[in-house]
Design an enzyme around this catalytic site. Sequence first.
Site, PDB file in Angstrom:
ATOM      1  N   THR A 155       0.877  -1.165   0.000  1.00  0.00           N
ATOM      2  CA  THR A 155       0.000   0.000   0.000  1.00  0.00           C
ATOM      3  C   THR A 155       0.917   1.218   0.000  1.00  0.00           C
ATOM      4  OG1 THR A 155      -0.142   0.164   2.424  1.00  0.00           O
ATOM      5  CG2 THR A 155      -1.800  -1.198   1.325  1.00  0.00           C
ATOM      6  N   HIS A 156       0.518   2.256  -0.711  1.00  0.00           N
ATOM      7  CA  HIS A 156       1.365   3.453  -0.885  1.00  0.00           C
ATOM      8  C   HIS A 156       2.711   3.089  -1.513  1.00  0.00           C
ATOM      9  CE1 HIS A 156      -1.408   5.697   1.759  1.00  0.00           C
ATOM     10  NE2 HIS A 156      -1.420   4.591   2.493  1.00  0.00           N
ATOM     11  N   SER A 277      18.128  -1.636 -26.636  1.00  0.00           N
ATOM     12  CA  SER A 277      18.582  -0.254 -26.765  1.00  0.00           C
ATOM     13  C   SER A 277      19.542  -0.144 -27.938  1.00  0.00           C
ATOM     14  CB  SER A 277      19.284   0.186 -25.478  1.00  0.00           C
ATOM     15  OG  SER A 277      20.013   1.385 -25.678  1.00  0.00           O
ATOM     16  N   LYS A 283      20.432  -3.735 -22.286  1.00  0.00           N
ATOM     17  CA  LYS A 283      19.070  -3.368 -21.932  1.00  0.00           C
ATOM     18  C   LYS A 283      18.034  -4.349 -22.482  1.00  0.00           C
ATOM     19  CE  LYS A 283      17.699  -0.089 -20.304  1.00  0.00           C
ATOM     20  NZ  LYS A 283      17.442   1.177 -21.020  1.00  0.00           N
ATOM     21  N   GLU A 290       4.791  -0.447 -21.532  1.00  0.00           N
ATOM     22  CA  GLU A 290       4.983   1.001 -21.530  1.00  0.00           C
ATOM     23  C   GLU A 290       4.069   1.683 -22.544  1.00  0.00           C
ATOM     24  OE1 GLU A 290       9.676   1.269 -20.082  1.00  0.00           O
ATOM     25  OE2 GLU A 290       9.176   1.508 -22.206  1.00  0.00           O
ATOM     26  N   GLN A 322     -20.255  14.116 -37.266  1.00  0.00           N
ATOM     27  CA  GLN A 322     -19.272  13.397 -38.063  1.00  0.00           C
ATOM     28  C   GLN A 322     -18.022  13.101 -37.240  1.00  0.00           C
ATOM     29  OE1 GLN A 322     -18.737  14.425 -42.338  1.00  0.00           O
ATOM     30  NE2 GLN A 322     -16.650  14.926 -41.743  1.00  0.00           N
TER      31      GLN A 322
END
Length: 471
Positions: A155-156, A277, A283, A290, A322
Amino acid sequence: MSKLWGGRFTKKTDQLVEEYTASIMFDKELAEEDIQGSLAHVTMLGKQGILPLDDVEKIKDGLHRVLQRIKRDDIEFSISDEDIHMNIEKTLIDDIGPVGGKLHTGRSRNDQVATDMHLYLRKRVVEFVDLLQKLQSALVEQAKANVDTILPGYTHLQRAQPILFAHHMMAYVSMFGRDIERLQDSYKRVNTLPLGAGALAGTTFPIDRHYVASQLKFDRVYENSLDAVSDRDFILEFLSQASIIMMHLSRLSEEFIMWSSTEFHFVELDDAFCTGSSIMPQKKNPDVPELVRGKTGRVYGNLVGLLTVLKSLPLAYNKDMQEDKEGMFDTVKTLQGALQLFAPMVATMKVNKDRMRQAVNQDFSNATDIADFLVNKGLPFRQAHEVIGKTVLYCIQQGKYLLDLTLDEFKQFSSLFDDRIYAVLQPEQVVNARNVYGGTAKPQVTEAIARAEVELAATAAWVTEYVERSR
């Protein structure tokens, strides 16, 4: 050639006006629906004796030929003919002669375009229920494979309590289940026929709207002709539903993005759903989630855009309307892409069980259970809460976790502690202690999976039924 509606005018339409007002660039998406509606309409005209049956057969044969040409991409649509309706009618007249002009008897482009969009969205509603069911199935399979996998619940975005990874997956199954229910409920409003309303007031010809509805497999017809041609609630409802679905996908995307990072390393997305990448060879970027997260905004924008278009329109049809199509088509395409990718991405995702367990062992997410332990020994919860707060602070200062403390260290904070506390603090015990309906205990999650599988079968049956109904 002059406009099909050009008898009233003494000047040609300005070229810039033609380009600005034309919709054929995007409403050609409705070509098959337009012909489907026209075939039902002209059949009704023949049944009612409004057109001779010979003319009806010529028009139907011509429409079928136009449809085949469209499927072969053998028609070059023209901006000068404005929209898909006029382009098809013009092509039909070129094919069968002036008799093709009789097709438009007893209808307007206003009720015609509304019918096209109802037919179009009817297909999409069933399609999206099917795609959501496939995504749910992938999530359920991940849950079944991970009924013993424990991860931190948050939570948070702070460690809160340990939960089963299966429980987390089933939360999204529930979310997408609500999305399915909303789509299914909306079907009855999408499946309402506006054709026969004319421009706004109906028609003088003795048409049979209910017969057309039966031909097109609509459950009912609009009761009011003004409402029939001006209603776009069914599109707004779809755009709203799509926005909620994208919001749910975006939330799941955010978790996959975080969980696949080096800092979490809870899951690994399959290479097929990631990219690299151009400069950093190490990477592995989670581009699919995303992009889904990013495209959520455009779906929201399409909803707000149409709400804004409609907010001040007087009855009935206005050219503003339209603007109802491009956003709808864009949302359909965006949602299709997201759902088609998400199910296989979830299905092929690897779950790092050891890393999740390590994370659970190195936090204080079991602290609440110490408070419950003391409450069961008679200590008021607020006092127990304070005791555990001081215990956790002591651990932080000493560089320890709760299971690292000796019994003597526990007793510094309360004499009610005994050696049973070590069993209470084990992650499996913490999880399984929450054995209430909807909780994260293994028996509850196992039952939730079983209930979900029943719902999945029911949804699959609904899709099959409604695909058959609309054929």
